[in-house]
Scaffold this motif. Structure first.
Motif, PDB file in Angstrom:
ATOM      1  N   ARG A 160      46.328 111.612  59.163  1.00 34.28           N
ATOM      2  CA  ARG A 160      47.523 112.455  59.054  1.00 34.28           C
ATOM      3  C   ARG A 160      47.436 113.689  59.944  1.00 34.28           C
ATOM      4  O   ARG A 160      48.427 114.081  60.558  1.00 34.28           O
ATOM      5  N   ALA A 163      48.009 112.563  63.514  1.00 27.38           N
ATOM      6  CA  ALA A 163      49.429 112.268  63.773  1.00 27.38           C
ATOM      7  C   ALA A 163      50.245 113.561  63.914  1.00 27.38           C
ATOM      8  O   ALA A 163      51.144 113.647  64.751  1.00 27.38           O
ATOM      9  N   SER A 167      51.681 114.545  68.268  1.00 25.93           N
ATOM     10  CA  SER A 167      53.037 114.052  68.563  1.00 25.93           C
ATOM     11  C   SER A 167      53.855 115.051  69.337  1.00 25.93           C
ATOM     12  O   SER A 167      53.501 116.135  69.615  1.00 25.93           O
TER      13      SER A 167
END
Length: 167
Positions: A160, A163, A167
């Motif tokens: 997590r 991510a 991004s």
């Protein structure tokens, strides 16, 4: 490790928090998605037991005696699963010595490496780690504080935070 992949994680529960403690449970969350967990029967020389640690991991000496596997079997099993790999720990400073203690007392050479998770975390991941980990704990709603559950929480937190920061 392949960029973006989930790292393999190890977590070790122990009989206490100090230098006389010993490993009682090892859990893995592997990059393949597989999980592994085992209780470890203490070596006869391992006698230190901390009731505060017991409260945290909820493994009594009676459970360990009844369900713990012999050191040599645990070491051989870990080598079979992890040979040639690097596995990561968020508590390397204690987990690595407990893994070393297990293999030393088993008389078995360790065929994998245990490294600090911090070595593969970016600074942005570290900045959001604790908040993300608390969210993972809430989302996963795991009821037991056990080694494989902790390894899974760490692995999911890694995914997590990666991510959210790439991004």
């Amino acid at each position: 490790m392949v960029p973006g992949a989930r790292p393999s994680i190890i977590d070790v529960e122990a009989s206490g928090f100090g230098p006389f403690s010993y490993p009682i449970e090892i859990g893995l969350a592997l990059s393949s998605g597989e999980r592994f967990c085992t209780l470890i029967a203490p070596h006869p020389e391992w006698t230190h037991w901390d009731e505060e640690a017991e409260k945290e991991h909820e493994v009594t000496q009676e459970i360990l005696t009844a369900h713990g596997r012999p050191l040599q079997a645990v070491a051989a099993n870990l080598n079979e699963i992890l040979e040639g790999q690097t596995i990561y720990s968020d508590g390397w400073v204690v987990d690595k010595p407990w893994v070393d203690k297990l293999f030393y007392m088993a008389g078995v050479p360790c065929k994998f490496s245990v490294s600090a998770l911090e070595l593969i975390l970016s600074e942005p991941q570290m900045d959001i780690w604790h908040t993300a980990k608390n969210r993972v704990i809430t989302d996963m709603d795991l009821k037991r504080h056990r080694a494989s559950s902790d390894a899974l929480i760490i692995q999911e937190t890694y995914a997590r935070t990666l991510a959210r920061t790439t991004s």
